[in-house]
Design a protein around this motif. Structure first.
Motif, PDB file in Angstrom:
ATOM      1  N   UNK A   1       0.816  -1.219   0.000  1.00 50.56           N
ATOM      2  CA  UNK A   1       0.000   0.000   0.000  1.00 50.56           C
ATOM      3  C   UNK A   1       0.848   1.267   0.000  1.00 50.56           C
ATOM      4  N   UNK A   2       1.811   1.354  -0.912  1.00 50.38           N
ATOM      5  CA  UNK A   2       2.721   2.494  -0.979  1.00 50.38           C
ATOM      6  C   UNK A   2       2.852   2.972  -2.427  1.00 50.38           C
ATOM      7  N   UNK A   3       3.380   4.201  -2.601  1.00 53.99           N
ATOM      8  CA  UNK A   3       3.512   4.721  -3.967  1.00 53.99           C
ATOM      9  C   UNK A   3       4.686   5.672  -4.100  1.00 53.99           C
ATOM     10  N   UNK A   4       5.057   5.938  -5.356  1.00 53.97           N
ATOM     11  CA  UNK A   4       6.125   6.883  -5.686  1.00 53.97           C
ATOM     12  C   UNK A   4       5.680   7.755  -6.847  1.00 53.97           C
ATOM     13  N   UNK A   5       6.137   9.025  -6.834  1.00 45.24           N
ATOM     14  CA  UNK A   5       5.725   9.950  -7.891  1.00 45.24           C
ATOM     15  C   UNK A   5       6.834  10.898  -8.330  1.00 45.24           C
ATOM     16  N   UNK A   6       8.087  10.666  -7.919  1.00 45.99           N
ATOM     17  CA  UNK A   6       9.186  11.527  -8.336  1.00 45.99           C
ATOM     18  C   UNK A   6       9.921  10.958  -9.542  1.00 45.99           C
ATOM     19  N   UNK A   7      10.552  11.826 -10.328  1.00 38.75           N
ATOM     20  CA  UNK A   7      11.305  11.392 -11.507  1.00 38.75           C
ATOM     21  C   UNK A   7      12.454  10.474 -11.102  1.00 38.75           C
ATOM     22  N   UNK A   8      12.669   9.408 -11.889  1.00 43.98           N
ATOM     23  CA  UNK A   8      13.681   8.399 -11.581  1.00 43.98           C
ATOM     24  C   UNK A   8      14.640   8.268 -12.752  1.00 43.98           C
ATOM     25  N   UNK A   9      15.937   8.326 -12.454  1.00 44.92           N
ATOM     26  CA  UNK A   9      16.963   8.219 -13.490  1.00 44.92           C
ATOM     27  C   UNK A   9      18.046   7.253 -13.026  1.00 44.92           C
ATOM     28  N   UNK A  10      18.444   6.327 -13.893  1.00 45.27           N
ATOM     29  CA  UNK A  10      19.504   5.391 -13.570  1.00 45.27           C
ATOM     30  C   UNK A  10      19.994   4.672 -14.800  1.00 45.27           C
TER      31      UNK A  10
END
Length: 458
Positions: free
Chosen positions: A298-307
């Motif tokens: 029950x979790x989430x992410x919304x930031x830009x991801x770079x790798x």
């Protein structure tokens, strides 16, 4: 006389210097009766200690209590780069309720040390309603603005930390370097910076082996050569519940917006990350690496991801051996990532739609929501409505073994991976389904799934 009912009173610089020098009184009770301004003076810790071979501590711990009465200590420096257990209090008792510090504010204090370094304490036991602001530098292990580390019986409650933590070859957090106890209702802001190769760099804690609840960090986290780097915790082998991070995160391997790496039996529940995440290997919007027997729910992410390698909108890499996850999401548009080893990617519009999370049974956790916004946590006190319970599936039948839900179309089938109320029901496939050119997310375990000579293909 130093008893609980008549504590020694500290009200001047001279009183504090007496406390530093009075080893025989470090088991007594003290209270601060006025603000103290040290005028930039150099201090040594109350209850200093030495970390000997195999971690054995040599010294006399502070086992009394210190009541701040809401007063402020300011303008001091502890510059002891070769000394362990550096802070206003060096070594507080490891177990029990001894060594408690409460209701104190510390401002404009600079601290440097070797192992276990913090403004308030090198090693802490019980800290409540304390607030620190300043700069901390650590050179080997466990540095934090509030405290260097806490033990398994330690607790930090209703505390805040603001400033800069800088470490080389060390673990560091915006609040605590390493936590073995409990942290609740705390937050940190500022910057946590790893200068060289570091392991365990986090906005709130460097490493968590205990519990973190209803806490957050907005700190910028930067460790370009770092392993296990996260917006809230660098490494987590404990439990994180109802927490979030908003600061940007930069690391090398195991880099996440909330947690860099979840270790064996670690868990993250009802938490989120909003900051941008930049790394090289195993990089995720929420978590960089999920190890065996870990749980993410029950979790989430919304930031830009770079790798570069093993990069995901929610998680970068997962060791699939007995890892457990459920009802996790990431924003496809804002993370700029279309994949993740676990979780469900949604558009920004879907991430701000109530039904996306209600269907996933997020009402079982601390989530609240308002129209046109991402889910938030109830303790943020936004005045939003609680998440409603999941609705029943809009299918023919009632989901029992004798009257299963009937699947006629591809759209019917796709509901099974987005409705939490679907996972313990019974289904009957009524017609052939053709998924040509389509993709969908896996469905959890069912009671049963039967068919009437129908097929699913392509």
């Amino acid at each position: 006389n130093g008893s609980p009912s008549a504590p020694y009173q500290i009200g001047t610089v001279q009183d504090w210097l007496k406390l530093i020098a009075s080893e025989s009184d470090w088991d007594k009770h003290f209270e601060l009766i006025a603000d103290i301004d040290f005028g930039g003076a150099a201090l040594t810790p109350v209850a200093p200690a030495v970390r000997g071979p195999r971690g054995i501590i040599d010294g006399t711990p502070f086992t009394g209590t210190f009541e701040g009465n809401g007063n402020t200590i300011r303008n001091a420096m502890l510059s002891l780069p070769n000394q362990d257990f550096v802070g206003l209090f060096g070594w507080c008792a490891w177990e029990g309720d001894e060594g408690a510090i409460r209701n104190l504010t510390v401002l404009d204090v600079t601290v440097s040390g070797n192992f276990y370094v913090g403004i308030l304490a090198g090693q802490a036991t019980k800290i409540s309603n304390c607030h620190v602001q300043g700069t901390v530098s650590g050179f080997n292990s466990d540095a934090g603005l509030l405290a260097g580390r806490t033990g398994s019986s330690g607790s930090i409650d209703r505390c805040t930390a603001e400033g800069t933590v800088m470490v080389s070859k060390a673990a560091a957090g915006g609040l605590v370097g390493s936590n073995g106890g409990s942290i609740a209702h705390c937050y940190s802001s500022g910057m946590v910076q790893g200068i060289e190769f570091c392991q365990g760099i986090g906005g709130l804690v460097g490493g968590n082996g205990g519990s973190i609840y209803a806490s957050y960090s907005s700190a910028l986290v930067s460790a370009p050569e770092g392993l296990r780097v996260g917006g809230l915790a660098g490494g987590n082998s404990g439990n994180i519940v109802s927490a979030f991070a908003t600061g940007n995160v930069t690391g090398d391997e195991g880099v996440g917006g909330l947690v860099g790496e979840i270790g064996l039996y670690g868990s993250v529940t009802a938490s989120y990350a909003m900051g941008t995440v930049t790394g090289n290997n195993e990089v995720g919007g929420l978590i960089g690496t999920v190890d065996r027997y870990a749980e993410v729910r029950a979790s989430y992410a919304a930031g830009a991801v770079t790798g570069s390698t093993f990069v995901g909108g929610l998680v970068g890499a997962v060791n699939m051996d007995e890892a457990v996850w459920g009802a996790n999401f990431w924003d496809l548009d804002t993370t700029l990532q279309v994949g993740s080893p676990i979780g469900l990617g949604l558009t920004t519009i879907e991430m701000k739609a109530l039904h996306s999370f209600s269907n996933a049974n997020w009402s079982a956790y601390d989530w609240v929501m308002s129209a046109g916004a991402y889910p938030r946590l109830s303790w943020e006190d936004l005045g939003w409505d609680p998440m409603p319970p999941p609705p029943p599936l809009p299918l023919d039948g009632n989901g029992t073994e004798s009257e299963p839900y009937l699947i006629h179309t591809v759209s019917d089938f796709l509901m099974l991976s987005t409705y939490a109320s679907a996972i313990d029901k019974h289904y009957l496939l009524m017609d052939d389904l053709d998924f040509s050119g389509m993709s969908f997310y896996p469905i959890s375990s069912f009671g049963s799934f039967a068919h009437r000579r129908s097929r699913i293909h392509s």
